[in-house]
Motif scaffolding. Structure first.
Motif, PDB file in Angstrom:
ATOM      1  N   LYS A   1      12.376 -41.889  84.820  1.00 32.36           N
ATOM      2  CA  LYS A   1      11.811 -42.666  85.919  1.00 32.36           C
ATOM      3  C   LYS A   1      12.117 -44.134  85.658  1.00 32.36           C
ATOM      4  CE  LYS A   1       7.464 -43.542  88.345  1.00 32.36           C
ATOM      5  NZ  LYS A   1       6.027 -43.188  88.393  1.00 32.36           N
ATOM      6  N   VAL A   2      12.581 -44.809  86.697  1.00 31.26           N
ATOM      7  CA  VAL A   2      12.844 -46.242  86.607  1.00 31.26           C
ATOM      8  C   VAL A   2      12.011 -46.958  87.670  1.00 31.26           C
ATOM      9  CG1 VAL A   2      15.182 -45.948  85.678  1.00 31.26           C
ATOM     10  CG2 VAL A   2      14.848 -46.100  88.148  1.00 31.26           C
TER      11      VAL A   2
ATOM     12  N   GLY B   1       2.255 -41.184  91.896  1.00 34.31           N
ATOM     13  CA  GLY B   1       3.222 -41.720  90.936  1.00 34.31           C
ATOM     14  C   GLY B   1       3.728 -40.694  89.946  1.00 34.31           C
ATOM     15  N   SER B   2       3.185 -39.483  90.000  1.00 39.60           N
ATOM     16  CA  SER B   2       3.666 -38.437  89.105  1.00 39.60           C
ATOM     17  C   SER B   2       4.945 -37.819  89.673  1.00 39.60           C
ATOM     18  CB  SER B   2       2.591 -37.368  88.876  1.00 39.60           C
ATOM     19  OG  SER B   2       2.252 -36.741  90.080  1.00 39.60           O
TER      20      SER B   2
ATOM     21  N   ALA C   1       7.898 -28.451  85.963  1.00 40.71           N
ATOM     22  CA  ALA C   1       7.082 -29.346  85.140  1.00 40.71           C
ATOM     23  C   ALA C   1       6.573 -30.500  85.989  1.00 40.71           C
ATOM     24  CB  ALA C   1       7.900 -29.884  83.971  1.00 40.71           C
ATOM     25  N   ARG C   2       5.360 -30.946  85.673  1.00 35.53           N
ATOM     26  CA  ARG C   2       4.809 -32.137  86.317  1.00 35.53           C
ATOM     27  C   ARG C   2       4.532 -33.169  85.235  1.00 35.53           C
ATOM     28  NH1 ARG C   2       0.269 -32.887  90.969  1.00 35.53           N
ATOM     29  NH2 ARG C   2      -0.034 -35.119  90.688  1.00 35.53           N
ATOM     30  N   TYR C   3       5.048 -34.367  85.485  1.00 33.28           N
ATOM     31  CA  TYR C   3       4.861 -35.497  84.579  1.00 33.28           C
ATOM     32  C   TYR C   3       3.953 -36.522  85.244  1.00 33.28           C
ATOM     33  CZ  TYR C   3       8.922 -33.643  82.134  1.00 33.28           C
ATOM     34  OH  TYR C   3       9.794 -32.837  81.448  1.00 33.28           O
ATOM     35  N   SER C   4       3.029 -37.098  84.480  1.00 26.66           N
ATOM     36  CA  SER C   4       2.175 -38.154  85.011  1.00 26.66           C
ATOM     37  C   SER C   4       3.007 -39.408  85.266  1.00 26.66           C
ATOM     38  CB  SER C   4       1.049 -38.466  84.017  1.00 26.66           C
ATOM     39  OG  SER C   4       1.595 -38.956  82.801  1.00 26.66           O
ATOM     40  N   SER C   5       2.413 -40.402  85.880  1.00 23.74           N
ATOM     41  CA  SER C   5       3.155 -41.618  86.228  1.00 23.74           C
ATOM     42  C   SER C   5       3.690 -42.348  84.992  1.00 23.74           C
ATOM     43  CB  SER C   5       2.284 -42.556  87.059  1.00 23.74           C
ATOM     44  OG  SER C   5       1.132 -42.930  86.331  1.00 23.74           O
TER      45      SER C   5
END
Length: 170
Positions: free
Chosen positions: A19-20, A49-50, A80-84
């Protein structure tokens, strides 16, 4: 990664999620992989934002290596889910002969995945809505819907005679 983040290398190739920010500065980068050919397929941004990512695994792979939330998963499909901030919220290894093609996100951050499967497919592995699909043809396409917490809502085979779904709009 771009001179800022090194990702571990397996025996073959690995997937990654990065993420950028609006200026192109790296916020996070996380690898997914094992000793086989692993690759990312689609990524979708959520309102909070995830990020949700799907991809393919060749056997078993490690996700969030070296972190508190490190997991060993089996594919061939991963979700997969990534937090912000790049922390792993949850991950699921799914399917048997499953190839994801696209993710569509609903306004409430639930999402749908479409793709193809051959033979048998398992979604929602060991959850209350675990669904096992069996193809009537060589390959069929599927749609699987998950809630915002990653729990399977439903998975359906949508027919086809060697075809597959390559996109979803919600």
């Amino acid at each position: 990664f771009a001179g800022s983040k090194a990702l571990s290398k397996g025996e073959s190739s690995n997937a990654f999620v990065a993420k950028v920010d609006a200026k192109g500065e790296l916020l996070f980068a996380e690898g997914v992989g094992g000793d086989g050919l692993d690759f990312g397929r689609e990524v979708a941004a959520l309102k909070d934002g995830s990020t949700v990512a799907v991809g393919m695994l060749d056997g078993k792979a490690v996700i969030a290596a070296g972190k508190r939330e490190e997991r060993l998963i089996s594919g061939p499909m991963f979700i997969a889910r990534y937090s912000s901030d790049g922390g792993l919220d949850w991950v699921e290894g799914s399917g048997i002969d499953v190839l994801p093609f696209d993710i569509g996100v609903y306004p409430n951050d639930s999402f749908a995945i479409v793709g193809a499967f051959a033979g048998r497919a398992v979604f929602g592995n060991k959850g209350p809505n675990e669904t096992r699909l069996e193809a009537n043809n060589e390959t069929e396409w599927f749609m699987a819907e998950y809630d915002a917490k990653g729990k399977l809502v439903f998975a359906k085979a949508l027919g086809g005679d060697g075809g597959y779904a390559t996109g979803v709009g919600v």
